[in-house]
Design a protein around this motif. Structure first.
Motif, PDB file in Angstrom:
ATOM      1  N   ASN A   1      55.254 -55.646  -9.308  1.00 17.44           N
ATOM      2  CA  ASN A   1      54.896 -54.636  -9.995  1.00 17.44           C
ATOM      3  C   ASN A   1      55.146 -54.083 -11.198  1.00 17.44           C
ATOM      4  O   ASN A   1      54.552 -53.739 -12.244  1.00 17.44           O
ATOM      5  CB  ASN A   1      54.018 -53.494  -8.859  1.00 17.44           C
TER       6      ASN A   1
ATOM      7  N   LEU B   1      55.626 -56.525 -14.089  1.00 20.37           N
ATOM      8  CA  LEU B   1      53.755 -56.499 -14.463  1.00 20.37           C
ATOM      9  C   LEU B   1      53.352 -55.298 -15.406  1.00 20.37           C
ATOM     10  O   LEU B   1      53.098 -55.413 -16.531  1.00 20.37           O
ATOM     11  CB  LEU B   1      53.163 -57.477 -13.624  1.00 20.37           C
ATOM     12  N   ALA B   2      53.714 -53.744 -14.874  1.00 20.91           N
ATOM     13  CA  ALA B   2      53.031 -52.940 -15.964  1.00 20.91           C
ATOM     14  C   ALA B   2      54.187 -52.986 -17.080  1.00 20.91           C
ATOM     15  O   ALA B   2      53.451 -52.102 -17.713  1.00 20.91           O
ATOM     16  CB  ALA B   2      53.886 -52.082 -14.522  1.00 20.91           C
TER      17      ALA B   2
ATOM     18  N   ALA C   1      51.799 -55.187 -19.626  1.00 18.41           N
ATOM     19  CA  ALA C   1      50.787 -54.484 -19.620  1.00 18.41           C
ATOM     20  C   ALA C   1      51.092 -53.332 -20.618  1.00 18.41           C
ATOM     21  O   ALA C   1      50.307 -53.213 -21.125  1.00 18.41           O
ATOM     22  CB  ALA C   1      50.424 -54.243 -18.405  1.00 18.41           C
TER      23      ALA C   1
ATOM     24  N   GLN D   1      48.128 -53.459  -5.652  1.00 17.18           N
ATOM     25  CA  GLN D   1      48.456 -53.624  -7.133  1.00 17.18           C
ATOM     26  C   GLN D   1      48.817 -54.261  -7.995  1.00 17.18           C
ATOM     27  O   GLN D   1      48.238 -54.581  -8.898  1.00 17.18           O
ATOM     28  CB  GLN D   1      50.173 -52.445  -6.902  1.00 17.18           C
ATOM     29  N   LEU D   2      49.549 -55.432  -7.166  1.00 12.33           N
ATOM     30  CA  LEU D   2      49.720 -56.767  -7.265  1.00 12.33           C
ATOM     31  C   LEU D   2      48.847 -57.814  -8.197  1.00 12.33           C
ATOM     32  O   LEU D   2      47.982 -57.536  -9.580  1.00 12.33           O
ATOM     33  CB  LEU D   2      50.397 -57.529  -6.867  1.00 12.33           C
TER      34      LEU D   2
ATOM     35  N   GLN E   1      46.896 -55.657 -10.975  1.00 11.91           N
ATOM     36  CA  GLN E   1      47.576 -55.909 -12.194  1.00 11.91           C
ATOM     37  C   GLN E   1      46.981 -57.494 -12.829  1.00 11.91           C
ATOM     38  O   GLN E   1      46.938 -57.415 -13.822  1.00 11.91           O
ATOM     39  CB  GLN E   1      48.755 -55.396 -11.722  1.00 11.91           C
TER      40      GLN E   1
ATOM     41  N   GLY F   1      43.525 -57.662 -14.615  1.00 10.66           N
ATOM     42  CA  GLY F   1      43.271 -56.832 -15.573  1.00 10.66           C
ATOM     43  C   GLY F   1      43.999 -57.815 -17.200  1.00 10.66           C
ATOM     44  O   GLY F   1      44.270 -57.421 -18.032  1.00 10.66           O
ATOM     45  N   LEU F   2      45.080 -57.953 -15.871  1.00 15.17           N
ATOM     46  CA  LEU F   2      45.922 -59.210 -17.440  1.00 15.17           C
ATOM     47  C   LEU F   2      45.462 -60.322 -17.506  1.00 15.17           C
ATOM     48  O   LEU F   2      45.384 -60.665 -18.708  1.00 15.17           O
ATOM     49  CB  LEU F   2      47.393 -59.646 -16.790  1.00 15.17           C
TER      50      LEU F   2
END
Length: 648
Positions: free
Chosen positions: A188, A191-192, A195, A270-271, A274, A277-278
């Motif tokens: 996470n 990826l954050a 992003a 949460q994963l 994300q 969104g990606l």
């Protein structure tokens, strides 16, 4: 001691697709495309239809697509998505039965209180499992069954997102679970940062070095990692979308009990957020209707949803219905995975065929941007049409008419392979050279008929030929359209390759007549048009004959109706039905003018109209011509044979 040689046995290749099988027959493909074009299809449509139908021993796009939908239907018809819920319910029942059995054998207030606790559990499975999280089990089998529920939920949740995780987490220790939580936190975080636009190259490498064993796909970058995870996460979401609202709520409640710690479900949520969104382009809203009897767990159901997505994508590729579609777009690896190796071979052969047809220059672009058959393609179609005609002539007469250049003239210096019916002299040096080359390839025969080369000779006379073909609506309506076109192809091929000095003009006549090129005639669409203007056709034929005064004039007419139109002096086409005296006078007068040029006439009458037969008989007697009444299948043979007779 004499050692026996091992025996060999030859037969069809049965261990998968034959690696030595020819991928396609280019000539047969062109024949099919040409047939469709002559029936009115555009070259592009004809090519697409060929690829959809496939060819001998090769399935087409339609058959492959049908198998895709069969596979898709079978997947949904045989399976259901609530396997994990069923398994959890069964484990919960076992736990409660074992616990209540133990409590029933105890005569204490604590046992009665625990029974009241268990009786007060929520009716839904998720709520019951949540309430039992703090319960102190008295029966070891009951405790073990309850722990198995939490372990199962954890493994299924992980198996939805990470391939092979369900097996890897069997009998997981608290340390194993903690390692997974750490991996999810690191993922996470990666990826954050990605992003947020940060360069995550080094962070990705560190992540893979630490947690790479959980990713058998072996992604090489953060983008590849996101692609892999997003596809599975989207499939997991589609699985949830496919369940009823009650099942979905129950499963979401249960996920909080995975490994006895809600942090795992929170990290996965949460994963998913994300990844969505990606990769918003993934199908996060789709669903499927599963109605079978085989219950699938969450991980297995997610893979089924992923397979449905792959099948849908493959069906779209095979449909070739989107702008700019090409067969190279088809994922051959996916075809082989879902339909087998032979289907992959068939799909590759179709792509190779399309590429080879383009590479061979069989299509050209017209001024308006449309696709047309190239002169090379027309020559191939002509070769096929002429070959059929020559075979029919040979079968009918017990011989083959010579369709080669000048059987009795001077040598041209060129040679060609011998064919049945040829009477020209052999070219001995070239024949012996062919035999030597063949023997060098391992063939022990000293001489074979395929070695023979003959001397081509030049023709002694030349002809000026006008082929006039009826293009009125009745030719289309009565199935005479394609035979007429194939006849023109065969005659054009014969003259352009074997009687090159002859001059052929193709003339079509409906309400009006006009001179056309071969490609235009082959691609000509049938249109509703009243009128058979033989008079105008004879005018154009006369212009052609007068431009070649040194050639033998030949007029060939293919029609299925009486002349019902003629050309007025102002260029207007006058139409009358039945045939008017003015049309008859104009037509006969023009035939008389051509007869004055010593033109040789042959009229090919199609159908069984007695009025037409009587008219053409009279016209033939007047100009010294012939009337032939061929069958549709024999039209080409009659026209070519008549031309050869006239040439001799």
């Amino acid at each position: 001691m004499t050692r026996r040689r091992p025996g060999y046995q030859y037969g069809p290749y049965v261990d998968g697709p034959d690696p030595l099988a020819p991928p396609f027959d280019l000539r047969a493909a062109m024949d099919e495309i040409g047939r469709d074009v002559m029936e009115g299809s555009s070259p592009r449509t004809a090519l697409q239809e060929l690829l959809r139908r496939g060819m001998e021993n090769r399935r087409g796009l339609d058959e492959l697509t049908r198998e895709i939908y069969q596979r898709r239907s079978k997947l949904q018809r045989e399976n259901r998505l609530d396997g994990t819920l069923q398994e959890v319910r069964e484990l919960l029942r076992r736990a409660l039965d074992a616990e209540l059995d133990s409590l029933g054998r105890q005569d204490t207030d604590d046992a009665r209180f625990r029974e009241m606790q268990l009786d007060a559990l929520p009716n839904d499975t998720g709520g019951a499992v949540r309430e039992l999280n703090e319960y102190d089990w008295q029966n070891s089998d009951a405790r073990e069954a309850y722990e198995e529920i939490r372990d199962l939920l954890g493994r299924e949740l992980l198996d939805q997102r990470f391939a092979g995780m369900k097996q890897a987490m069997e009998n997981a220790t608290p340390q194993d679970v903690e390692a997974i939580r750490e991996m999810l936190d690191d993922l996470n975080g990666l990826l954050a940062n990605h992003a947020a636009g940060q360069d995550t190259t080094e962070q990705f490498q560190q992540f893979m070095a630490k947690h790479g064993e959980h990713f058998p796909e072996n992604p090489q970058s953060t983008e590849e990692l996101i692609d892999t995870l997003a596809q599975r996460a989207a499939a997991a979401q589609r699985m949830l979308n496919s369940m009823s609202a009650e099942q979905r709520a129950e499963l979401m409640e249960l996920s909080q009990q995975a490994f006895g710690d809600p942090r795992l479900a929170q990290a996965l949520a949460q994963l998913d957020a994300q990844l969505q969104g990606l990769r918003p382009g993934e199908d996060w809203d789709g669903q499927g209707r599963f109605r079978g009897e085989n219950p699938m767990g969450m991980g297995e159901a997610t893979r089924a949803m992923e397979e449905l997505g792959q099948l849908d994508a493959l069906a779209e590729q095979l449909s070739q219905s989107y702008p700019g579609a090409r067969l190279e777009d088809i994922d051959l690896e996916s075809v082989g995975k879902h339909l087998g190796d032979q289907a992959r071979v068939d799909a590759r052969a179709l792509a190779d065929l399309e590429r080879e047809l383009q590479k061979q220059g069989l299509f050209t672009r017209a001024a308006d941007g449309s696709l047309q058959l190239s002169p090379k393609a027309l020559r191939r179609l002509g070769e096929s049409a002429l070959r059929e005609v020559v075979d029919r002539i040979g079968a009918r007469r017990g011989e083959r008419e010579t369709n080669r250049s000048g059987a009795a003239g001077e040598a041209t210096g060129a040679t060609r392979p011998w064919a049945f019916g040829d009477t020209e002299a052999w070219n001995v040096p070239k024949t012996l050279l062919n035999a030597q080359l063949r023997r060098a390839g391992g063939d022990p025969r000293s001489l074979d008929v395929t070695d023979v080369e003959i001397v081509e000779t030049e023709q002694k006379t030349r002809a000026c030929v006008a082929l006039c073909v009826d293009t009125s609506w009745s030719m289309v309506q009565d199935g005479r359209w394609v035979p007429m076109k194939r006849t023109a192809l065969a005659l054009h091929q014969l003259i352009s390759t074997r009687f090159r000095g002859d001059d052929l003009k193709l003339i079509t006549f409906g309400r009006h007549a006009r001179s056309v090129e071969l490609g235009e005639l082959v691609g000509l669409d049938g249109a509703y048009e009243q009128g058979t203007n033989l008079h105008h056709a004879m005018l154009l034929a006369g212009q052609h004959l007068r431009r070649n005064p040194d050639a033998q004039p030949v007029v060939l007419v293919v029609t299925d109706g009486e002349p019902t139109a003629h050309l007025e002096p102002d260029g207007h086409a006058a139409f009358d039905y039945p045939t008017s005296p003015a049309t008859l006078r104009a037509t006969v007068a023009e035939v008389d003018r051509l007869a004055g040029l010593r033109a040789v006439f042959t009229f090919f009458v199609l159908g069984e109209d007695p009025r037409l037969a009587a008219f053409l008989d009279g016209l033939a007697r007047r100009c010294g011509g012939r009337v032939v009444a061929p069958t549709l299948d024999g039209l080409g043979a009659e026209v070519v044979a008549d031309y050869l007779r006239t040439r001799r």
